[in-house]
Design a protein around this motif. Sequence first.
Motif, PDB file in Angstrom:
ATOM      1  N   CYS A  34     -11.453 -11.628  -7.948  1.00  0.00           N
ATOM      2  CA  CYS A  34     -10.672 -10.975  -6.881  1.00  0.00           C
ATOM      3  C   CYS A  34     -11.003 -11.499  -5.490  1.00  0.00           C
ATOM      4  O   CYS A  34     -10.111 -11.682  -4.681  1.00  0.00           O
ATOM      5  CB  CYS A  34     -10.864  -9.472  -6.933  1.00  0.00           C
ATOM      6  SG  CYS A  34     -10.054  -8.607  -5.589  1.00  0.00           S
ATOM      7  N   CYS A  85     -15.690  -7.262 -10.203  1.00  0.00           N
ATOM      8  CA  CYS A  85     -14.633  -7.654  -9.270  1.00  0.00           C
ATOM      9  C   CYS A  85     -14.220  -9.101  -9.541  1.00  0.00           C
ATOM     10  O   CYS A  85     -13.084  -9.495  -9.302  1.00  0.00           O
ATOM     11  CB  CYS A  85     -15.117  -7.554  -7.835  1.00  0.00           C
ATOM     12  SG  CYS A  85     -15.510  -5.888  -7.316  1.00  0.00           S
ATOM     13  N   CYS A  99      -9.799  -3.473  -8.808  1.00  0.00           N
ATOM     14  CA  CYS A  99      -9.642  -2.033  -8.578  1.00  0.00           C
ATOM     15  C   CYS A  99      -8.185  -1.628  -8.477  1.00  0.00           C
ATOM     16  O   CYS A  99      -7.860  -0.449  -8.527  1.00  0.00           O
ATOM     17  CB  CYS A  99     -10.413  -1.621  -7.329  1.00  0.00           C
ATOM     18  SG  CYS A  99      -9.928  -2.497  -5.838  1.00  0.00           S
TER      19      CYS A  99
END
Lengths: 434, 173
Positions: free
Chosen positions: A371, A368, A308
């Motif tokens: 991450c 994601c 993000c």
Amino acid sequence: MGKTIAEKIFDAHRVDEPFPDAHVLRLDRVFCHEITTPIAITDLIERGMDRVFDPTKIKAVIDHVTPAKDSKTAEQEKILRDWSRRHGIKDFFDVGRNGVCHAIFPEKGFVRPGFTIIMGDSHTCTHGAFGAFAAGTGTTDLEVGILKGVCAFHFPKTIKMIITGELKPGVYAKDLILFIIKELTVNGATNMVIEFTGPVVDAMSMESRMTLCNMAIEAGGTCGICYPDMTTVDYLWDHIKDEFSSKEDALSEYSKWVSDFDAEYEQIYEFDISDLEPMVTFGYKPDQVKTVAEMHGTKVDQIYIGSCTNGRIEDLRIAASILKDKKISVAVRAIVSPASPDVYGKALKEGIIEIFHEAGFCVTNPTCGACLGMSNGVLADGEVCAATTNRNFNGRMGKGGTVHLMSPATAAATAIAGTITNSNLFKASIGEKK
Amino acid sequence: MKTFSGSVLFLDRSDINTDEIIPAKYLTEITKEALKPFLLEDLFLDGFSTSDLLNKAIIVTRENFGCGSSREHAPWALEVNEINVVVAESFARIFRQNMYNCGMFAIELPKETIDYLFRNYANKKVTISINVDNSAILIESDQASEKIAFKIGEFDKTLVKEGGWVGYADKNY
Ligand code: SF4
């Protein structure tokens, strides 16, 4: 005395002040993902309160582990999916149409200036880039948000950042926010909103502003905020054009969501960043930051471009511009996760996916991913990852692993060199050889 | 109502983050109870072992406890280990709110007081009990016993008394 944007948003949304400094706000959006929401759903069911305050204001996505990797994650996804269907939550993004929450929700036009937003995710602060008050919460706050459409906050003070000068080539929003976190320290903005202002921020794309606001939490901040302007309107235009007769109209409406000139701040910082160098973290706290030059030559095992913070199209374009016609070092492995289907689609059309593929990157679906060391790209004990993500905590990407946070440009250069490398130096040396 | 008293574990470090309190790989659990064995599994602290948690009911630590992720799994991992109180110099906002939302205590004391507690009690067998109404903690060791006042907002106090935010919000909104 004037008001900050956060004060204005609080005033416009306050439904109750049951105790001194307890402000119960009406919520415009409640965002959900499959890690923190299912447990809220299960608890609501157990309490006999399986209801939602407004299905049009709730948005849900599967993003952390997708597609499901095992029975447990499949179960989490099922709970979210069934709940979305049961309550008529139309904006639910399932496998194939899903991406990282803080990338896909803004893209879909769900965030507007002046909004209040919560999500069971600390990087919800990202959405402040649109001039919204967006805060990460735990599952209990999320549960009440889902049920009642309200959330309680203590009043956040505001830190103002005035960023002047001009970013040098090869220096990006990520380098700037790493520098700011170093200045503020990991709890320098706790219980505070950070306003990012000044000509450098005014000149930034929405993607770059989201990178700045995304990491406000790394200094402890409740939310990062940028003032809405024509860049904001342009980004949102497809989603708002039926509400306004022109972009100027939209801008004049949104312009009420800026701080007054005489607003009161906890602190004001002014930085001329013309000499700012590419930055990178060392150690296990996001305020442990050095220049890339100081860390030059540090060995890494894996490169991760995504998240993000830096998995948007602008980020992939920058990385691809460095990777074009090159191969990554045989000493490393590299992964890229476009942050949303839209980013993936654009990257395909623009030939960016091909560049990553040719360079030797593993290209994953939007997720994601690496991450947070929950799904793919987990590090082994003692391994090191150069990552465009936002947290370098010990164990974040796998027990015993180390993460160095950096910009997509630095990550791309590091992939080619196999050690931490300044993208400018790299480009320059390539240029010289020719 | 939860219990807010018992033996103390001193964690002499600042910025203990939620990934250390409960690593992300356990976030696939859908019951709180399942988190029990993994509390502080990844804590970076010389000399600490998870066996130190045995029979502890209170944590005393330094600055910015609970920074990082918003995961309420962090307070839950404490709760299922019957640790309902953390005393620190400061907390990350989301963690602090999560504690009160669960009807648990995140008590802030000034740096000097925290220093004093570490200096005088860190290597001793110590118990603490919290008196909600008087906003005081009672700290007791073999040799000494003393009362230390703390500040707590009316809202936070109400959440602890009502057992958390869901019940309160359901009644009032
Ligand atoms: S990309 Fe990383 S930081 Fe962002 S929401 Fe996903 S796990 Fe959290």
